[in-house]
Motif scaffolding. Structure first.
Motif, PDB file in Angstrom:
ATOM      1  N   UNK A 129       1.061  -1.011   0.599  1.00  0.00           N
ATOM      2  CA  UNK A 129      -0.030   0.381   0.217  1.00  0.00           C
ATOM      3  C   UNK A 129       0.696   1.139  -0.271  1.00  0.00           C
ATOM      4  N   UNK A 130       1.975   0.997   1.177  1.00  0.00           N
ATOM      5  CA  UNK A 130       2.561   2.211   1.213  1.00  0.00           C
ATOM      6  C   UNK A 130       3.517   2.625  -0.576  1.00  0.00           C
ATOM      7  N   UNK A 131       3.833   1.615  -0.930  1.00  0.00           N
ATOM      8  CA  UNK A 131       4.628   1.827  -2.278  1.00  0.00           C
ATOM      9  C   UNK A 131       3.742   2.160  -3.695  1.00  0.00           C
ATOM     10  N   UNK A 132       2.391   2.069  -3.091  1.00  0.00           N
ATOM     11  CA  UNK A 132       1.452   2.224  -4.307  1.00  0.00           C
ATOM     12  C   UNK A 132       1.077   4.251  -3.920  1.00  0.00           C
ATOM     13  N   UNK A 133       1.865   4.397  -2.672  1.00  0.00           N
ATOM     14  CA  UNK A 133       1.256   6.105  -2.210  1.00  0.00           C
ATOM     15  C   UNK A 133      -0.001   5.525  -1.325  1.00  0.00           C
ATOM     16  N   UNK A 134      -0.244   4.549  -0.822  1.00  0.00           N
ATOM     17  CA  UNK A 134      -1.372   4.671  -0.283  1.00  0.00           C
ATOM     18  C   UNK A 134      -1.399   4.149   1.190  1.00  0.00           C
ATOM     19  N   UNK A 135      -2.349   3.659   1.407  1.00  0.00           N
ATOM     20  CA  UNK A 135      -1.606   2.961   3.009  1.00  0.00           C
ATOM     21  C   UNK A 135      -3.480   1.640   3.592  1.00  0.00           C
ATOM     22  N   UNK A 136      -3.063   1.102   4.449  1.00  0.00           N
ATOM     23  CA  UNK A 136      -4.197  -0.153   4.746  1.00  0.00           C
ATOM     24  C   UNK A 136      -5.036   0.386   5.844  1.00  0.00           C
ATOM     25  N   UNK A 137      -6.197   0.683   6.074  1.00  0.00           N
ATOM     26  CA  UNK A 137      -7.039   1.091   7.188  1.00  0.00           C
ATOM     27  C   UNK A 137      -7.546  -0.590   7.893  1.00  0.00           C
ATOM     28  N   UNK A 138      -7.717  -0.156   9.130  1.00  0.00           N
ATOM     29  CA  UNK A 138      -8.244  -1.098   9.518  1.00  0.00           C
ATOM     30  C   UNK A 138      -9.443  -0.780  10.921  1.00  0.00           C
ATOM     31  N   UNK A 139     -10.574  -1.145  11.114  1.00  0.00           N
ATOM     32  CA  UNK A 139     -11.672  -0.909  11.824  1.00  0.00           C
ATOM     33  C   UNK A 139     -12.232  -2.037  12.148  1.00  0.00           C
ATOM     34  N   UNK A 140     -12.054  -2.326  13.580  1.00  0.00           N
ATOM     35  CA  UNK A 140     -12.730  -3.176  14.183  1.00  0.00           C
ATOM     36  C   UNK A 140     -12.897  -3.662  15.798  1.00  0.00           C
ATOM     37  N   UNK A 141     -13.126  -3.644  16.270  1.00  0.00           N
ATOM     38  CA  UNK A 141     -13.764  -3.592  17.470  1.00  0.00           C
ATOM     39  C   UNK A 141     -14.101  -5.623  17.941  1.00  0.00           C
ATOM     40  N   UNK A 142     -13.807  -5.699  19.015  1.00  0.00           N
ATOM     41  CA  UNK A 142     -13.972  -7.496  19.570  1.00  0.00           C
ATOM     42  C   UNK A 142     -15.869  -8.196  19.899  1.00  0.00           C
ATOM     43  N   UNK A 143     -15.777  -8.685  19.064  1.00  0.00           N
ATOM     44  CA  UNK A 143     -17.283  -9.157  18.954  1.00  0.00           C
ATOM     45  C   UNK A 143     -17.823  -8.621  17.633  1.00  0.00           C
ATOM     46  N   UNK A 144     -16.768  -8.335  16.601  1.00  0.00           N
ATOM     47  CA  UNK A 144     -17.536  -7.506  15.831  1.00  0.00           C
ATOM     48  C   UNK A 144     -17.469  -7.184  14.579  1.00  0.00           C
ATOM     49  N   UNK A 145     -16.289  -8.438  14.664  1.00  0.00           N
ATOM     50  CA  UNK A 145     -15.650  -8.287  12.639  1.00  0.00           C
ATOM     51  C   UNK A 145     -15.045  -7.063  12.797  1.00  0.00           C
ATOM     52  N   UNK A 146     -14.066  -7.677  11.454  1.00  0.00           N
ATOM     53  CA  UNK A 146     -13.844  -7.254  10.537  1.00  0.00           C
ATOM     54  C   UNK A 146     -13.545  -5.917   9.401  1.00  0.00           C
ATOM     55  N   UNK A 147     -12.548  -4.400   9.936  1.00  0.00           N
ATOM     56  CA  UNK A 147     -12.915  -4.069   7.932  1.00  0.00           C
ATOM     57  C   UNK A 147     -11.441  -3.850   7.809  1.00  0.00           C
ATOM     58  N   UNK A 148     -11.118  -4.239   7.084  1.00  0.00           N
ATOM     59  CA  UNK A 148      -9.302  -4.277   6.341  1.00  0.00           C
ATOM     60  C   UNK A 148      -9.642  -3.361   5.075  1.00  0.00           C
ATOM     61  N   UNK A 149      -8.973  -1.639   4.690  1.00  0.00           N
ATOM     62  CA  UNK A 149      -9.055  -1.203   3.937  1.00  0.00           C
ATOM     63  C   UNK A 149      -7.923  -1.095   2.814  1.00  0.00           C
TER      64      UNK A 149
END
Ligand code: ADP
Length: 598
Positions: free
Chosen positions: A573-593
């Motif tokens: 992601x960083x090599x492309x000039x972007x990033x990885x986003x993580x939105x997650x909480x215990x018991x509520x699943x995860x969202x990786x962007x």
């Protein structure tokens, strides 16, 4: 074992850093202490070196001063002033009873009668001249009444004086009183109004008497035979306060010639010759004479030297003492060095502490890396073992012809292909990690069909997910995304998506769903991978992207993995000039962007 060796090495290196600082500080302090002693020793050496010279110069200076004083005229008799003066003579003897009974009336008596006879109508000046003449001519002669002829003549003359008596008359009266005192002496003083002057002379006589008492025995000289030393600051109550100084009294005809030397005369000359921290004392005739202006201290004397001055061929020895009056001045360079040394030591200690801290960090990082590497080796081997064993088993079954039916064989082939896919993606990750680790990872950014790439990757992962009972669903893509031709590295983006999807599937419960969504923003595209897994606590969000980091304890870990997947995604992601986003909480699943530029 290895751990112990590493600890020993760390301790050894720490000692190597600390020891020189400790040794150097010790040596520096030791030298500093010696330095101080050397400074004092140096001051003493210097004092001894200059003392004879200073003593000689002081002696010369005093001698020259005394000779110079001699050349100046004698001050008024009876006054002791700076330089040279005459002291009034003391009484030579006490009054004696008259001897007129044996002695017949003399010529002196006849002259006195003549003086009295010429009193009426005579010239007062001639009368006075005559009286002075009689007084000088016939000292000690007495009249029939027992009174002295001189006394009577002078009293007659005084009867014709208005105001102060002329000088010759006053001199004759004073001489008469001191040389031949009698019961008429007080009459003479009162008539001539000479009491005040007499009192002054009396004071001086008193002083001279003290001189004799005090110093003659001390210097072992008899009065009248030699010059004697006198200190004006003698403890005796002297009539007139004189500033401290030295006086030489030499016998001269009727009285004493006094040559005074004031201490100020030498101070200025001395000041230039002595270092600031030194004071000088002269010991003359048993008296200590501070000739430096500086205050004395309790410090031991620095040096001594003998010296002498002379007057009229007589040598007066003295002892010169040089002592420390201002130790602060002496140790100025020492203190400067002390402060400097303290700073140097402080800097050295600071540098050593910094070194220790860095060393500790390096040691800790090294230990962590070592642990991670050994973890990687074991988890990679572990990950490889399962698919290889499965492939081998299925290939053997096919080879031995034990698998019957075309449909079943096809299943086996499909499984073999899938396992090989898993193997190659694992190997790919490890290889990528090694490339990134060595800084050799290269990217080729070329315009590509993003929608096709996404569809292809999801399709690739579908069979694996299905096997685990997880449904993989690609949400409807925005129309604009279909036409998008971003310049991405196709292989790297696909690998990143595979890693994210693999994680999502791995952590999803059986029967769960993993959704892939696309979010289009003005400048970027976000490829979301959303699962219904256990979720990740917020404080772990930063760490999961670290190399080899795997959330949860080694024992609790149910999912397989190596801890490199997410760090590769982040790198890509960083090599492309972007990033990885993580939105997650215990018991509520995860969202990786995976956020990449459009
Ligand atoms: P691994 O090979 O262990 O999956 P990764 O770098 O891909 O290594 O992931 C690091 C850690 O992040 C994993 O050990 C896991 O604990 C956590 N993690 C990653 N993705 C998910 C997810 N979708 N749900 C829960 N935890 C996850």
């Amino acid at each position: 074992m290895k751990m112990q060796r590493a600890q020993l090495m760390w301790a050894g290196q720490a000692v190597l850093i600390v020891l020189p600082v400790v040794v150097l500080s010790g040596v520096a302090l030791h030298f500093l202490k010696e330095d101080r002693a050397a400074i004092e020793q140096d001051a003493k050496r210097r004092a001894y070196a200059i003392a004879p010279d200073v003593a000689r110069q002081i002696g010369d200076e005093i001698s020259a001063y005394l000779v110079q004083s001699r050349k100046q005229g004698i001050a008024t008799e009876g006054e002791i002033v700076d330089g040279r003066g005459m002291a009034i003579p003391d009484y030579p003897r006490f009054p004696e009873p008259p001897d007129w009974v044996e002695k017949p009336p003399s010529r002196a008596n006849a002259e006195l009668r003549l003086l009295v006879a010429s009193e009426s109508g005579g010239d007062p000046a001639a009368l006075i001249r005559q009286a002075v003449h009689i007084a000088q001519q016939y000292p000690g002669e007495v009249t029939e009444s027992g009174a002295q002829v001189a006394d009577a003549a002078l009293l007659v003359a005084l009867r014709h004086v208005r105001g102060d008596p002329p000088a010759d008359l006053a001199g004759a009266i004073e001489n008469q009183i001191t040389q031949h005192p009698s019961f008429l002496s007080t009459d003479l003083l009162d008539s001539a109004a000479l009491r005040a002057k007499w009192q002054l002379a009396e004071d001086q006589r008193q002083k001279i008497r003290y001189m004799m008492q005090d110093f003659v025995p001390r210097l072992n000289r008899r009065p009248g035979t030699a010059t004697i030393l006198y200190w004006d600051d003698s403890p005796h109550p002297v009539p007139r306060e004189l500033p401290p100084g030295l006086a030489l009294c030499a016998p001269r005809d009727r009285g004493w010639e006094i040559t005074r030397l004031r201490v100020e005369a030498l101070r200025r000359a001395l000041h230039a010759r002595l270092p600031d921290y030194m004071g000088a004392w002269l010991n003359v005739g048993g008296q200590r004479w501070n000739i430096g202006e500086r205050q004395r201290t309790n410090f031991a004397p620095l040096g001594y030297a003998k010296g002498s001055f002379s007057l009229d061929g007589v040598k007066y020895p003295f002892l010169l003492t040089l002592d420390l009056v201002n130790p602060d001045l002496l140790s100025v360079p020492y203190r400067r060095r002390l402060v400097m040394m303290q700073w140097v030591i402080l800097l050295a200690v600071a540098a050593a502490l910094l070194g220790l801290w860095r060393l500790w960090n390096t040691y800790r990082d090294q230990m962590r890396l070592n642990e991670m590497k050994s973890n990687l080796v074991s988890s990679v081997s572990h990950e490889l073992r399962a698919p290889i064993a499965a492939v081998r088993l299925m290939a053997e079954s096919l080879e031995s012809g034990r698998v019957e039916g075309a449909e079943k064989q096809k299943d086996y082939y499909r499984l073999i292909v899938r396992e090989c896919g898993r193997l190659s993606s694992l190997v790919e990750n490890v290889l990528d990690f090694s490339r990134i680790d060595r800084g050799r990872k290269e990217y080729h950014f070329e315009p590509l069909d993003a929608a096709a790439l996404l569809r292809h990757t999801v399709m690739l992962m579908e069979p694996g997910a299905a096997e685990r009972g997880v449904r993989l669903r690609l949400a409807d893509l925005p129309a604009e995304f279909e036409d998008l031709q971003p310049a991405w590295d196709a292989e790297a983006v696909e690998q990143s998506l595979v890693n994210l999807l693999d994680n999502a599937v791995k952590h999803s419960p059986a029967g769960g769903e993993v959704r892939v969504e696309v979010e289009l923003l003005p400048a970027v595209v976000r490829l979301w991978v959303i699962d219904q897994g256990p979720g990740i606590p917020a404080d772990e969000h930063g760490k999961i992207f670290d190399l080899f980091y795997r959330y949860g304890s080694e024992l609790r870990r149910e999912t397989e993995g190596t801890g490199i997947g997410l760090s590769i995604v982040k790198h890509v992601a960083e090599a492309h000039g972007g990033r990885v986003i993580v939105e997650s909480a215990v018991g509520q699943g995860s969202r990786f962007g995976l956020e990449l530029p459009r």
